[in-house]
Scaffold this motif. Sequence first.
Motif, PDB file in Angstrom:
ATOM      1  N   ILE A  66       0.857  -1.187   0.000  1.00  0.00           N
ATOM      2  CA  ILE A  66       0.000   0.000   0.000  1.00  0.00           C
ATOM      3  C   ILE A  66       0.895   1.239   0.000  1.00  0.00           C
ATOM      4  CG2 ILE A  66      -1.798   1.283   1.206  1.00  0.00           C
ATOM      5  CD1 ILE A  66      -2.528  -1.385   2.617  1.00  0.00           C
ATOM      6  N   PHE A  67       0.784   2.033  -1.046  1.00  0.00           N
ATOM      7  CA  PHE A  67       1.592   3.238  -1.200  1.00  0.00           C
ATOM      8  C   PHE A  67       0.712   4.475  -1.161  1.00  0.00           C
ATOM      9  CE2 PHE A  67       4.118  -0.030  -3.177  1.00  0.00           C
ATOM     10  CZ  PHE A  67       5.421   0.322  -2.879  1.00  0.00           C
ATOM     11  N   HIS A  68       1.263   5.561  -0.661  1.00  0.00           N
ATOM     12  CA  HIS A  68       0.655   6.877  -0.835  1.00  0.00           C
ATOM     13  C   HIS A  68       1.519   7.578  -1.870  1.00  0.00           C
ATOM     14  CE1 HIS A  68      -2.109   7.383   2.847  1.00  0.00           C
ATOM     15  NE2 HIS A  68      -1.968   6.103   2.560  1.00  0.00           N
ATOM     16  N   VAL A  69       0.896   8.135  -2.895  1.00  0.00           N
ATOM     17  CA  VAL A  69       1.602   8.703  -4.038  1.00  0.00           C
ATOM     18  C   VAL A  69       1.133  10.138  -4.259  1.00  0.00           C
ATOM     19  CG1 VAL A  69       2.159   8.404  -6.486  1.00  0.00           C
ATOM     20  CG2 VAL A  69       1.630   6.400  -5.080  1.00  0.00           C
ATOM     21  N   ASP A  70       2.101  11.075  -4.453  1.00  0.00           N
ATOM     22  CA  ASP A  70       1.705  12.456  -4.746  1.00  0.00           C
ATOM     23  C   ASP A  70       1.660  12.673  -6.255  1.00  0.00           C
ATOM     24  OD1 ASP A  70       4.336  12.913  -5.599  1.00  0.00           O
ATOM     25  OD2 ASP A  70       4.860  14.169  -3.903  1.00  0.00           O
ATOM     26  N   ARG A  71       1.294  13.879  -6.675  1.00  0.00           N
ATOM     27  CA  ARG A  71       1.122  14.184  -8.107  1.00  0.00           C
ATOM     28  C   ARG A  71       2.395  14.006  -8.927  1.00  0.00           C
ATOM     29  NH1 ARG A  71      -3.578  17.019  -9.574  1.00  0.00           N
ATOM     30  NH2 ARG A  71      -4.843  17.545  -7.778  1.00  0.00           N
ATOM     31  N   SER A  72       3.557  14.181  -8.287  1.00  0.00           N
ATOM     32  CA  SER A  72       4.818  14.059  -9.024  1.00  0.00           C
ATOM     33  C   SER A  72       5.270  12.608  -9.168  1.00  0.00           C
ATOM     34  CB  SER A  72       5.917  14.869  -8.333  1.00  0.00           C
ATOM     35  OG  SER A  72       6.283  14.251  -7.110  1.00  0.00           O
ATOM     36  N   GLY A  73       4.600  11.678  -8.470  1.00  0.00           N
ATOM     37  CA  GLY A  73       4.975  10.274  -8.549  1.00  0.00           C
ATOM     38  C   GLY A  73       5.809   9.806  -7.369  1.00  0.00           C
ATOM     39  N   ARG A  74       6.134  10.726  -6.464  1.00  0.00           N
ATOM     40  CA  ARG A  74       6.870  10.351  -5.263  1.00  0.00           C
ATOM     41  C   ARG A  74       5.949   9.496  -4.410  1.00  0.00           C
ATOM     42  NH1 ARG A  74       8.287  13.342  -0.392  1.00  0.00           N
ATOM     43  NH2 ARG A  74       6.372  14.430  -0.924  1.00  0.00           N
ATOM     44  N   HIS A  75       6.489   8.415  -3.812  1.00  0.00           N
ATOM     45  CA  HIS A  75       5.631   7.491  -3.086  1.00  0.00           C
ATOM     46  C   HIS A  75       6.262   7.050  -1.768  1.00  0.00           C
ATOM     47  CE1 HIS A  75       8.210   5.027  -5.692  1.00  0.00           C
ATOM     48  NE2 HIS A  75       8.259   4.234  -4.651  1.00  0.00           N
ATOM     49  N   LEU A  76       5.404   6.518  -0.898  1.00  0.00           N
ATOM     50  CA  LEU A  76       5.823   6.031   0.409  1.00  0.00           C
ATOM     51  C   LEU A  76       5.016   4.780   0.722  1.00  0.00           C
ATOM     52  CD1 LEU A  76       7.539   6.730   2.957  1.00  0.00           C
ATOM     53  CD2 LEU A  76       5.549   7.953   3.797  1.00  0.00           C
ATOM     54  N   LEU A  77       5.708   3.680   1.035  1.00  0.00           N
ATOM     55  CA  LEU A  77       5.034   2.441   1.427  1.00  0.00           C
ATOM     56  C   LEU A  77       4.492   2.625   2.843  1.00  0.00           C
ATOM     57  CD1 LEU A  77       4.439  -0.594   0.769  1.00  0.00           C
ATOM     58  CD2 LEU A  77       6.564  -1.111   1.969  1.00  0.00           C
ATOM     59  N   VAL A  78       3.175   2.441   3.037  1.00  0.00           N
ATOM     60  CA  VAL A  78       2.566   2.662   4.347  1.00  0.00           C
ATOM     61  C   VAL A  78       1.991   1.388   4.964  1.00  0.00           C
ATOM     62  CG1 VAL A  78       2.063   5.090   3.913  1.00  0.00           C
ATOM     63  CG2 VAL A  78       0.352   3.365   3.351  1.00  0.00           C
ATOM     64  N   GLY A  79       1.953   0.300   4.213  1.00  0.00           N
ATOM     65  CA  GLY A  79       1.426  -0.942   4.759  1.00  0.00           C
ATOM     66  C   GLY A  79       1.350  -2.026   3.708  1.00  0.00           C
ATOM     67  N   LEU A  80       0.824  -3.180   4.120  1.00  0.00           N
ATOM     68  CA  LEU A  80       0.633  -4.313   3.220  1.00  0.00           C
ATOM     69  C   LEU A  80      -0.837  -4.716   3.268  1.00  0.00           C
ATOM     70  CD1 LEU A  80       3.776  -6.490   4.091  1.00  0.00           C
ATOM     71  CD2 LEU A  80       3.515  -4.788   2.277  1.00  0.00           C
ATOM     72  N   ALA A  81      -1.331  -5.299   2.178  1.00  0.00           N
ATOM     73  CA  ALA A  81      -2.733  -5.704   2.084  1.00  0.00           C
ATOM     74  C   ALA A  81      -2.828  -7.170   1.675  1.00  0.00           C
ATOM     75  CB  ALA A  81      -3.464  -4.826   1.069  1.00  0.00           C
ATOM     76  N   ASP A  82      -3.955  -7.791   2.033  1.00  0.00           N
ATOM     77  CA  ASP A  82      -4.187  -9.203   1.718  1.00  0.00           C
ATOM     78  C   ASP A  82      -4.771  -9.362   0.312  1.00  0.00           C
ATOM     79  OD1 ASP A  82      -6.876  -8.492   1.933  1.00  0.00           O
ATOM     80  OD2 ASP A  82      -7.166  -9.484   3.861  1.00  0.00           O
TER      81      ASP A  82
END
Length: 162
Positions: free
Chosen positions: A137-153
């Motif tokens: 699970i990533f949070h992504v901004d408009r420029s494409g920069r992302h941060l992994l915030v969790g995992l999903a089933d």
Amino acid sequence: MSNTIRRALFLVTSLAVLAVLGWSVRDFEALVNSGEVVLLQLAPADPRSLIQGDYMRLAYGLERERITLGAPSGAIILALDARGIGSYRRVAGTPGTGELAFHVGSNAAGDGVLIEPHSFLFQEGHAELYAQARYGIFHVDRSGRHLLVGLADTEARKIEPR
């Protein structure tokens, strides 16, 4: 150099380091709070490290596709389905409706992409729970920069230990 000058330099340097760290934390908090949620398919492996404790080494389905960036890093365009699961659409360009940019690196051979991070740390004793992970699970901004915030089933639900 006098003790007064040394102390002043130490204080100024310390303040500069704290300012940079504070800005970085603020920047990541903004990404978590306002970034678009995107799920990427995983290919997880080896959920244990003697040095780090419990963790999951991550590989992403997109890293197995033959995607040529033509540069050491850049953005790819992902198409999002109704659940927010991203799939490769094309290299660069302007994202259209239902698409977004996602920053990646190029692999050593130049015929694929690398997505960071490649590990996810979790509390000891939760390895069985995280072994069910199928998406990052990533949070992504408009420029494409992302941060992994969790995992999903498999149902794209965030894995949250109780």
